[in-house]
Design a protein around this motif. Structure first.
Motif, PDB file in Angstrom:
ATOM      1  N   ALA A   1      -1.307  11.105   1.349  1.00  0.00           N
ATOM      2  CA  ALA A   1      -1.921  10.204   0.365  1.00  0.00           C
ATOM      3  C   ALA A   1      -3.317   9.816   0.828  1.00  0.00           C
ATOM      4  O   ALA A   1      -3.480   9.172   1.854  1.00  0.00           O
ATOM      5  CB  ALA A   1      -1.052   8.971   0.173  1.00  0.00           C
TER       6      ALA A   1
ATOM      7  N   GLN B   1      -2.914  13.870  -8.461  1.00  0.00           N
ATOM      8  CA  GLN B   1      -2.976  12.442  -8.795  1.00  0.00           C
ATOM      9  C   GLN B   1      -1.697  12.085  -9.520  1.00  0.00           C
ATOM     10  O   GLN B   1      -1.173  12.895 -10.297  1.00  0.00           O
ATOM     11  CB  GLN B   1      -4.132  12.134  -9.734  1.00  0.00           C
TER      12      GLN B   1
ATOM     13  N   TYR C   1      -3.419  12.432  -3.746  1.00  0.00           N
ATOM     14  CA  TYR C   1      -2.770  13.004  -2.562  1.00  0.00           C
ATOM     15  C   TYR C   1      -2.917  14.523  -2.514  1.00  0.00           C
ATOM     16  O   TYR C   1      -3.163  15.176  -3.527  1.00  0.00           O
ATOM     17  CB  TYR C   1      -1.287  12.607  -2.524  1.00  0.00           C
TER      18      TYR C   1
ATOM     19  N   ASN D   1       0.816  -1.219   0.000  1.00  0.00           N
ATOM     20  CA  ASN D   1       0.000   0.000   0.000  1.00  0.00           C
ATOM     21  C   ASN D   1       0.845   1.262   0.000  1.00  0.00           C
ATOM     22  O   ASN D   1       0.391   2.307   0.454  1.00  0.00           O
ATOM     23  CB  ASN D   1      -0.927   0.026   1.218  1.00  0.00           C
ATOM     24  N   THR D   2       2.073   1.163  -0.500  1.00  0.00           N
ATOM     25  CA  THR D   2       2.988   2.296  -0.439  1.00  0.00           C
ATOM     26  C   THR D   2       3.742   2.455  -1.749  1.00  0.00           C
ATOM     27  O   THR D   2       4.152   1.483  -2.365  1.00  0.00           O
ATOM     28  CB  THR D   2       4.005   2.098   0.704  1.00  0.00           C
TER      29      THR D   2
ATOM     30  N   ASP E   1      -5.417   8.039  -1.196  1.00  0.00           N
ATOM     31  CA  ASP E   1      -5.697   6.712  -1.723  1.00  0.00           C
ATOM     32  C   ASP E   1      -4.483   6.208  -2.496  1.00  0.00           C
ATOM     33  O   ASP E   1      -3.839   6.984  -3.206  1.00  0.00           O
ATOM     34  CB  ASP E   1      -6.924   6.740  -2.633  1.00  0.00           C
ATOM     35  N   VAL E   2      -4.174   4.929  -2.332  1.00  0.00           N
ATOM     36  CA  VAL E   2      -3.092   4.275  -3.066  1.00  0.00           C
ATOM     37  C   VAL E   2      -3.656   2.969  -3.609  1.00  0.00           C
ATOM     38  O   VAL E   2      -4.074   2.113  -2.835  1.00  0.00           O
ATOM     39  CB  VAL E   2      -1.870   3.987  -2.164  1.00  0.00           C
TER      40      VAL E   2
ATOM     41  N   VAL F   1      -2.259   7.077  -7.302  1.00  0.00           N
ATOM     42  CA  VAL F   1      -2.230   7.710  -5.984  1.00  0.00           C
ATOM     43  C   VAL F   1      -2.952   9.045  -6.072  1.00  0.00           C
ATOM     44  O   VAL F   1      -2.709   9.829  -6.991  1.00  0.00           O
ATOM     45  CB  VAL F   1      -0.776   7.936  -5.497  1.00  0.00           C
TER      46      VAL F   1
ATOM     47  N   PHE G   1       4.440   7.861  -0.455  1.00  0.00           N
ATOM     48  CA  PHE G   1       2.985   7.956  -0.584  1.00  0.00           C
ATOM     49  C   PHE G   1       2.402   6.749   0.142  1.00  0.00           C
ATOM     50  O   PHE G   1       2.464   5.629  -0.366  1.00  0.00           O
ATOM     51  CB  PHE G   1       2.576   7.936  -2.059  1.00  0.00           C
ATOM     52  N   GLU G   2       1.855   6.991   1.319  1.00  0.00           N
ATOM     53  CA  GLU G   2       1.328   5.941   2.190  1.00  0.00           C
ATOM     54  C   GLU G   2      -0.102   6.315   2.546  1.00  0.00           C
ATOM     55  O   GLU G   2      -0.344   7.407   3.062  1.00  0.00           O
ATOM     56  CB  GLU G   2       2.186   5.914   3.458  1.00  0.00           C
ATOM     57  N   LYS G   3      -1.055   5.432   2.247  1.00  0.00           N
ATOM     58  CA  LYS G   3      -2.471   5.759   2.424  1.00  0.00           C
ATOM     59  C   LYS G   3      -2.766   6.241   3.844  1.00  0.00           C
ATOM     60  O   LYS G   3      -2.373   5.625   4.826  1.00  0.00           O
ATOM     61  CB  LYS G   3      -3.350   4.558   2.091  1.00  0.00           C
TER      62      LYS G   3
END
Length: 149
Positions: free
Chosen positions: A103, A134, A121, A64-65, A105-106, A119, A80-82
């Motif tokens: 972020a 995005q 953010y 998720n990253t 959403d990932v 992503v 970028f980490e949800k």
């Protein structure tokens, strides 16, 4: 996935003051792919107009990253980490910027010869909100049967 890949990176920045849709910025380049310890890596170089040398980019994708590391003409490690905000210093030839990345959403979709990352953010510059953004990354094996640019 083969070692030799084509990488497409497309970014959008949504400014709250703009009334029309933003123009996407897209880069298509070749890179090297490998997988180690259940993490995907793509390495590629980029040139910056008006400057000597290049920037080595490393894209690392986990569950998720998304990590993007740049070393050379520009230097930064963006994470970028949800649902997390990460702050880093972006060193550019024009000066340093403190950037914050939250972020929202990932999404990562993995297939045999393709990996797609999207992503959404919020971007802060020097602790002030600049824009909602995005980034979409598509990594495709050069040997894929359905390869099309």
């Amino acid at each position: 996935m083969t070692k030799d890949v084509i990488l497409s990176i497309c970014g959008l920045q949504f400014d709250s003051l703009e009334t029309q849709a933003p123009d996407p910025v897209e880069v298509i380049t070749v890179g090297e792919y490998y997988k180690r310890n259940n993490k995907h890596y793509v390495l590629f170089h980029e040139m910056m107009e008006g400057f000597e040398g290049s920037t080595k980019n490393t894209v690392k994708i986990t569950d998720n990253t998304l990590d993007i590391m740049k070393q050379g003409v520009t230097n930064v490690h963006m994470v970028f980490e949800k649902n997390k905000k990460n702050i880093t210093c972006y060193n550019t030839p024009y000066g340093n910027l403190m950037i914050g990345i939250f972020a929202k959403d990932v999404k990562i979709e993995e297939q045999d010869e393709n990996i797609a990352v999207r992503v959404e953010y919020a971007l802060d510059i020097n602790y002030e909100h600049l824009a909602d953004c995005q980034i979409s990354i598509n990594i495709k094996s050069k040997d894929a049967k359905d390869f099309v640019l």
